[in-house]
Scaffold this active site. Structure first.
Site, PDB file in Angstrom:
ATOM      1  N   GLU A  88       0.861  -0.945   0.022  1.00 47.35           N
ATOM      2  CA  GLU A  88      -0.122  -0.054  -0.010  1.00 47.35           C
ATOM      3  C   GLU A  88       0.691   1.568   0.382  1.00 47.35           C
ATOM      4  O   GLU A  88       2.262   1.134   0.359  1.00 47.35           O
ATOM      5  CB  GLU A  88      -0.946  -0.124   1.299  1.00 47.35           C
ATOM      6  CG  GLU A  88      -1.744  -1.201   1.189  1.00 47.35           C
ATOM      7  CD  GLU A  88      -2.817  -1.116   2.550  1.00 47.35           C
ATOM      8  OE1 GLU A  88      -2.688   0.199   3.257  1.00 47.35           O
ATOM      9  OE2 GLU A  88      -3.229  -2.205   2.829  1.00 47.35           O
ATOM     10  N   CYS A 101       3.013   8.294   1.881  1.00 48.84           N
ATOM     11  CA  CYS A 101       3.503   7.013   3.016  1.00 48.84           C
ATOM     12  C   CYS A 101       4.069   6.361   1.593  1.00 48.84           C
ATOM     13  O   CYS A 101       2.886   5.470   1.602  1.00 48.84           O
ATOM     14  CB  CYS A 101       2.089   7.081   3.713  1.00 48.84           C
ATOM     15  SG  CYS A 101       2.513   5.995   4.293  1.00 48.84           S
ATOM     16  N   CYS A 108       4.868  -7.594   7.485  1.00 51.60           N
ATOM     17  CA  CYS A 108       5.920  -6.830   8.644  1.00 51.60           C
ATOM     18  C   CYS A 108       6.130  -8.047  10.432  1.00 51.60           C
ATOM     19  O   CYS A 108       4.669  -8.529  10.717  1.00 51.60           O
ATOM     20  CB  CYS A 108       5.105  -5.025   9.195  1.00 51.60           C
ATOM     21  SG  CYS A 108       6.636  -4.968  10.920  1.00 51.60           S
ATOM     22  N   CYS A 112       3.111  -5.195  16.287  1.00 51.10           N
ATOM     23  CA  CYS A 112       2.323  -4.985  17.585  1.00 51.10           C
ATOM     24  C   CYS A 112       1.142  -5.036  17.315  1.00 51.10           C
ATOM     25  O   CYS A 112       0.541  -5.169  16.462  1.00 51.10           O
ATOM     26  CB  CYS A 112       2.769  -2.716  16.822  1.00 51.10           C
ATOM     27  SG  CYS A 112       4.686  -2.613  16.233  1.00 51.10           S
ATOM     28  N   CYS A 115      -1.531  -2.874  15.516  1.00 48.08           N
ATOM     29  CA  CYS A 115      -1.350  -2.238  13.839  1.00 48.08           C
ATOM     30  C   CYS A 115      -1.871  -3.736  12.929  1.00 48.08           C
ATOM     31  O   CYS A 115      -1.767  -4.452  13.482  1.00 48.08           O
ATOM     32  CB  CYS A 115       0.554  -2.055  14.007  1.00 48.08           C
ATOM     33  SG  CYS A 115       0.547  -1.881  12.235  1.00 48.08           S
ATOM     34  N   CYS A 329      -2.370   1.357   8.491  1.00 48.16           N
ATOM     35  CA  CYS A 329      -2.130   0.883   7.150  1.00 48.16           C
ATOM     36  C   CYS A 329      -1.981  -0.853   7.461  1.00 48.16           C
ATOM     37  O   CYS A 329      -2.087  -1.151   8.323  1.00 48.16           O
ATOM     38  CB  CYS A 329      -0.054   0.608   7.816  1.00 48.16           C
ATOM     39  SG  CYS A 329       0.479   2.873   8.022  1.00 48.16           S
TER      40      CYS A 329
HETATM   41  N1  SAH Z   1       7.236   0.345  11.406  1.00 53.64           N
HETATM   42  C1  SAH Z   1       7.758   1.795  11.197  1.00 53.64           C
HETATM   43  C2  SAH Z   1       6.974   2.652  10.687  1.00 53.64           C
HETATM   44  C3  SAH Z   1       5.494   1.828   9.923  1.00 53.64           C
HETATM   45  S1  SAH Z   1       4.521   2.187  11.452  1.00 53.64           S
HETATM   46  C4  SAH Z   1       7.554   2.049  12.281  1.00 53.64           C
HETATM   47  O1  SAH Z   1       6.692   1.143  13.657  1.00 53.64           O
HETATM   48  O2  SAH Z   1       7.203   3.408  12.925  1.00 53.64           O
HETATM   49  C5  SAH Z   1       3.796   3.607  11.240  1.00 53.64           C
HETATM   50  C6  SAH Z   1       3.203   4.829  12.157  1.00 53.64           C
HETATM   51  O3  SAH Z   1       1.944   4.025  11.927  1.00 53.64           O
HETATM   52  C7  SAH Z   1       3.700   4.051  13.772  1.00 53.64           C
HETATM   53  O4  SAH Z   1       3.670   5.396  14.693  1.00 53.64           O
HETATM   54  C8  SAH Z   1       2.490   3.180  13.522  1.00 53.64           C
HETATM   55  O5  SAH Z   1       2.727   2.941  15.559  1.00 53.64           O
HETATM   56  C9  SAH Z   1       1.323   3.693  13.587  1.00 53.64           C
HETATM   57  N2  SAH Z   1       0.348   3.004  13.534  1.00 53.64           N
HETATM   58  C10 SAH Z   1       0.021   1.148  12.980  1.00 53.64           C
HETATM   59  N3  SAH Z   1      -0.867   1.454  13.609  1.00 53.64           N
HETATM   60  C11 SAH Z   1      -1.913   2.753  13.304  1.00 53.64           C
HETATM   61  C12 SAH Z   1      -3.487   2.955  13.572  1.00 53.64           C
HETATM   62  N4  SAH Z   1      -4.028   1.174  13.254  1.00 53.64           N
HETATM   63  N5  SAH Z   1      -3.687   4.259  13.603  1.00 53.64           N
HETATM   64  C13 SAH Z   1      -2.853   4.850  13.416  1.00 53.64           C
HETATM   65  N6  SAH Z   1      -1.253   4.523  13.378  1.00 53.64           N
HETATM   66  C14 SAH Z   1      -1.478   3.504  13.197  1.00 53.64           C
END
Ligand code: SAH
Length: 339
Positions: A88, A101, A108, A112, A115, A329
Site C-alpha cells: 500500500e 507514505c 511486517c 505491534c 497495527c 497501514c
Molecule cells: N514500522 C515503522 C513504520 C510503519 S508504522 C514504525 O513502527 O514506526 C507508521 C506509524 O503508524 C507508527 O507510528 C505506527 O505505530 C502507526 N500505526 C500503526 N497502526 C496504526 C493505526 N491503526 N492507527 C494509527 N496509527 C497507526
C-alpha cells in the site's frame, strides 16, 4: 536488475566499466526522473548500441495500481508487485505540499498489537526499486509532484536498512526525483543498533520513533520489539542521534483508549522525554475491525496534550486522513489477501 534501484554513483560506474563517459548516468537519470520516459528507446541522446545494452541489462518494471480509494485530501493505493504480492501507499495533500507514505516490506514482523500491517507476517523486504517506483506510479496517476516522503507504510524500515538507505540516496539526488532530505521522514519502532547506524550516516533526514507507551511494562505489552530494546536503550540511542546530527527527533504516540492515554501516562511521558531535543506527535488511533483497541476521545487527547505542554514538552496532534479510506497501514492489503 531494475534501473530504479540504481544510485547515480552505481550507474556512473556501470558506464565507466563499459568504457563510456560517467556523465551518461546523469543523462539517463534525467530521462528517468525529470522527463519520466518509460523505455530506453525514448532516450534520444543515447546511441543505439548503448540503448540495446541498457535494455539487456536493466528492467524498467514498476508496480501496478490495483485500486485507488479517494477521500478528502487523501488517496490510498493498493499496488501489485511483480511476484504478485501487494503493498500500500497513501498520498496526502497538505497545505505545504504532497506527501507520500511508502511501504518498505511486504508484511511486517514487529507484531505491534494495535497495527493491522503486522497481522500478516513479513513475506519479504521491498527492493529499493520497488520503493522508488511507488513515487513514480502515483505521481503519474495523479499528475502531481510529491514533495515529502514518509516511510510509515507497511513494514519496519530499519528491518530493511540497506535497501531503505539506498532508496533515500536515490530520491534525494538532485539529478533525480530531488526530494530534500528534510522532506523525508523515517519511522521506526525502535531498532536501537540501526538508530545508531542511522545517526552515524549523518543524513539530514527526519527520524521518528514509534513510542506509544511511557514505560517498559506497558510498551512490552503492545510492542514486542520492546522485549529486545528497552526504553532506556531507545532514549540513549536518540541522545546519540541528536548529538551526531543536531536534529530534533519526533516521538509518535498513538492514543489508545484506556491503555496509554491517562493523566499518569502523560506525566510519565513528560518525565521520560525531559530535556531531549524532541517533540511528541499524538496520533488519533485508526480503528480496524480485527483489533480490539479503541480510539481516545478528542477531549482526552487534548487533556494529554495540555499535560505535556505544561511540562514543557513540544507536542502536536496529527491530522486524521485515513479512516474514510481504511488507511490504517495494512488494511487494504489484508482485505485483498483474505479474499
Ligand atoms: N514500522 C515503522 C513504520 C510503519 S508504522 C514504525 O513502527 O514506526 C507508521 C506509524 O503508524 C507508527 O507510528 C505506527 O505505530 C502507526 N500505526 C500503526 N497502526 C496504526 C493505526 N491503526 N492507527 C494509527 N496509527 C497507526
Amino acid at each position: 536488475m531494475n534501473i530504479y534501484g540504481m544510485t547515480l554513483d552505481e550507474l556512473s560506474s556501470y558506464f565507466e566499466n563499459l568504457g563510456e563517459k560517467k556523465f551518461k548516468a546523469v543523462q539517463v537519470y534525467d530521462w528517468l526522473y525529470k522527463k519520466r520516459v518509460n523505455s530506453f528507446q525514448e532516450m534520444s541522446n543515447i546511441k543505439k548500441e548503448l540503448v540495446s545494452k541498457l535494455e539487456n541489462d536493466f528492467s524498467l518494471e514498476k508496480p501496478v495500481i490495483i485500486t485507488r480509494q479517494n477521500g478528502k485530501d487523501v488517496h490510498k493505493y493498493l499496488l501489485k508487485l511483480k511476484d504478485g504480492n501487494y503493498i500500500e501507499a497513501v498520498l496526502m495533500h497538505h497545505d505545504y505540499g504532497n506527501s507520500l507514505c511508502v511501504s518498505t516490506q511486504v508484511g511486517c514482523n514487529m507484531g505491534c498489537a494495535f497495527c493491522e500491517s503486522g497481522r500478516l507476517k513479513k513475506k519479504r523486504n521491498l527492493e529499493t526499486a520497488e520503493m522508488v517506483s511507488q513515487i513514480l506510479v502515483i505521481e503519474a496517476d495523479l499528475h502531481i509532484r510529491i514533495s515529502h516522503v514518509v516511510l510509515m507504510g507497511i513494514g519496519e524500515p530499519f528491518d530493511n536498512y540497506d535497501n531503505v538507505m539506498k532508496f533515500i540516496n536515490i530520491i534525494n539526488s538532485g539529478k533525480g526525483i530531488d526530494i530534500g532530505a528534510r522532506h523525508i521522514t523515517v519511522s521506526t519502532c525502535g531498532i536501537v543498533p540501526k538508530i545508531r547506524e542511522f545517526a552515524d550516516s549523518q543524513l539530514q533526514v527526519n527520524l521518528a520513533i514509534s513510542l506509544h507507551a511511557p514505560n517498559d511494562k506497558l510498551r512490552s505489552q503492545i510492542m514486542p520489539i520492546n522485549k529486545a530494546y528497552k526504553l532506556k536503550d531507545i532514549i540513549d540511542s536518540v541522545k546519540y542521534y541528536i548529538e551526531k546530527t543536531n536534529r530534533r527527533v519526533t516521538f509518535e504516540y498513538i492514543m489508545l483508549e484506556g491503555i496509554n492515554d491517562t493523566k499518569e501516562c502523560a506525566l510519565e511521558l513528560a518525565n521520560l522525554l525531559q530535556g531531549l531535543t524532541a517533540y511528541v506527535n499524538l496520533i488519533p488511533y485508526n480503528e480496524t475491525s480485527h483489533i480490539k483497541f479503541k480510539k481516545t476521545s478528542n477531549e482526552q487527547v487534548m487533556k494529554f496534550y495540555d499535560i505535556l505542554k505544561k511540562n514543557k514538552i513540544g507536542v502536536t496532534v496529527r491530522r486524521e486522513f485515513g479512516s474514510s479510506v481504511s488507511a490504517a497501514c495494512g488494511q487494504l492489503r489484508a482485505k485483498e489477501e483474505e479474499k
